[in-house]
Design a protein around this motif. Structure first.
Motif, PDB file in Angstrom:
ATOM      1  N   TRP A  58      12.248   9.065  38.779  1.00 51.47           N
ATOM      2  CA  TRP A  58      12.594   7.650  38.691  1.00 51.47           C
ATOM      3  C   TRP A  58      11.012   7.097  38.943  1.00 51.47           C
ATOM      4  O   TRP A  58      10.909   5.862  39.145  1.00 51.47           O
ATOM      5  CB  TRP A  58      13.347   7.263  40.301  1.00 51.47           C
ATOM      6  CG  TRP A  58      13.034   8.320  41.307  1.00 51.47           C
ATOM      7  CD1 TRP A  58      12.294   7.723  42.304  1.00 51.47           C
ATOM      8  CD2 TRP A  58      13.563   9.261  41.632  1.00 51.47           C
ATOM      9  NE1 TRP A  58      12.067   8.657  43.229  1.00 51.47           N
ATOM     10  CE2 TRP A  58      12.837   9.655  43.099  1.00 51.47           C
ATOM     11  CE3 TRP A  58      14.391  10.247  41.194  1.00 51.47           C
ATOM     12  CZ2 TRP A  58      13.239  10.851  43.592  1.00 51.47           C
ATOM     13  CZ3 TRP A  58      14.711  11.292  41.930  1.00 51.47           C
ATOM     14  CH2 TRP A  58      14.177  11.708  42.976  1.00 51.47           C
ATOM     15  N   LYS A  59       9.963   7.800  38.901  1.00 52.02           N
ATOM     16  CA  LYS A  59       8.592   7.204  38.845  1.00 52.02           C
ATOM     17  C   LYS A  59       7.652   8.499  38.684  1.00 52.02           C
ATOM     18  O   LYS A  59       8.058   9.753  38.943  1.00 52.02           O
ATOM     19  CB  LYS A  59       8.402   6.831  40.481  1.00 52.02           C
ATOM     20  CG  LYS A  59       8.233   7.529  41.576  1.00 52.02           C
ATOM     21  CD  LYS A  59       7.587   6.667  42.783  1.00 52.02           C
ATOM     22  CE  LYS A  59       7.613   7.808  44.045  1.00 52.02           C
ATOM     23  NZ  LYS A  59       7.091   6.825  45.316  1.00 52.02           N
ATOM     24  N   SER A 109       6.191  13.100  37.663  1.00 53.22           N
ATOM     25  CA  SER A 109       7.139  13.808  38.018  1.00 53.22           C
ATOM     26  C   SER A 109       6.930  15.219  38.798  1.00 53.22           C
ATOM     27  O   SER A 109       5.807  15.418  38.634  1.00 53.22           O
ATOM     28  CB  SER A 109       7.971  14.314  36.356  1.00 53.22           C
ATOM     29  OG  SER A 109       7.075  15.044  35.913  1.00 53.22           O
ATOM     30  N   ILE A 115      13.453   7.458  33.095  1.00 57.35           N
ATOM     31  CA  ILE A 115      12.392   7.383  32.537  1.00 57.35           C
ATOM     32  C   ILE A 115      12.162   8.259  31.411  1.00 57.35           C
ATOM     33  O   ILE A 115      12.862   9.307  31.184  1.00 57.35           O
ATOM     34  CB  ILE A 115      11.076   7.314  33.365  1.00 57.35           C
ATOM     35  CG1 ILE A 115      11.166   8.809  33.784  1.00 57.35           C
ATOM     36  CG2 ILE A 115      11.190   6.315  34.506  1.00 57.35           C
ATOM     37  CD1 ILE A 115       9.589   9.132  34.582  1.00 57.35           C
TER      38      ILE A 115
END
Length: 296
Positions: A183-184, A187, A222
């Motif tokens: 999610w950001k 990783s 992502i």
């Protein structure tokens, strides 16, 4: 929706134990799910947590299941209630279905299930105020001790399954890894440190057959329309299954209403089959992704 690619009709395999696994529900559980589960009639059913954001109606629905059931709650189940009252209410309703930090008391005697830390959000080790309010300020070492102690209390002549919300550290650091943060950036490995240490310690006296968890959803957030790896086996023979297909219900390109369960089978105390299955309302299989299928 993360469909598999193999179509076919539902048939019971002649194996000793058949277990259905409900990935992160996020409020998606109704009478239709219960009816489907009863039609499938597995020997047991597991819930990996994130049932909802503290909605007691979901827990009451799970309590209607007559099939042996074990549950570990997830980070969303805290209900954002720092007092812990919402979390405690769910635990009270679940009763012996909750196996957090314990050997499950379910009536299926052919398979031992040990629950890991409740309400984990992954990312190493961290207890939220809600969890501390209910369970106390449990340290990493104490959490490891509880998981290992539960495993020691399981019969050695039965297969051992560890049920968790977040998987353990050590399964990869890519966004697409079983417990990878997607999610950001950057990783990273978002697995639970206490669970990873506990598994290492359990290996000193037995090898767990399977570790089942959710939390990191199959569909990556992502990097485009990609899905994560959901199954792995380590050098010691333990298998790891991420069951978090979210959402669990949807409609495919043919207009079929489908529901997802992960599915595992044991024969002669050995794990012989692992798959993701998307069922029609009549309990036939619309799609199946086979992750493990071996002769006993």
């Amino acid at each position: 929706m993360c469909w598999g690619s193999i179509e076919g009709n539902f048939q019971k395999n002649l194996t000793d134990i058949r277990i259905a696994i409900a990935g992160d529900l996020h409020g998606s559980w109704s009478q239709d799910d219960l009816d489907l589960l009863l039609e499938l009639n597995p020997d047991g059913v597991l819930f990996v947590g994130d049932l909802s954001d503290g909605d007691l109606r979901i827990v009451r629905g799970i309590n209607k299941i007559s099939i042996p059931t074990s549950v570990v709650l997830g980070n969303h189940d805290r209900g954002r209630d720092g007092s812990g009252n919402v979390l405690q209410a769910q635990l009270d309703l679940l009763g012996e279905k909750n196996c957090s930090w314990n050997l499950s008391k379910w009536s299926l005697k052919e398979l031992s299930v040990v629950g890991a830390r409740p309400c984990s959000g992954g990312g190493g080790f961290f207890l939220t105020p809600e969890v501390k309010s209910v369970f106390g300020d449990v340290s990493l070492d104490e959490s490891v001790f509880r998981i290992v102690s539960a495993a020691k209390s399981a019969p050695l002549d039965l297969p051992l399954l560890i049920l968790a919300h977040s998987g353990p550290v050590g399964l990869g650091s890519e966004a697409s890894s079983l417990c990878g943060r997607d999610w950001k950036l950057p990783s990273m490995d978002w697995g639970d440190k206490d669970l990873g240490i506990a598994i290492d310690q359990i290996r000193k006296f037995r090898v767990p057959e399977l570790v089942v968890f959710g939390h990191t959803h199959h569909q990556l957030r992502i990097g485009g329309n990609r899905t994560r790896k959901t199954f792995a086996q380590d050098l010691w023979g333990t298998s790891y299954l991420n069951a978090a297909c979210v959402p669990r219900r949807g409609i495919d390109s043919a207009g079929e209403n489908l529901c997802h369960f992960s599915w595992v089978e044991f024969s002669n105390n050995k794990l012989v089959h692992v798959s993701h299955r998307w069922f029609r309302n009549d309990a036939s299989i619309a799609y199946k992704e086979v992750l493990l299928n071996q002769e006993n």
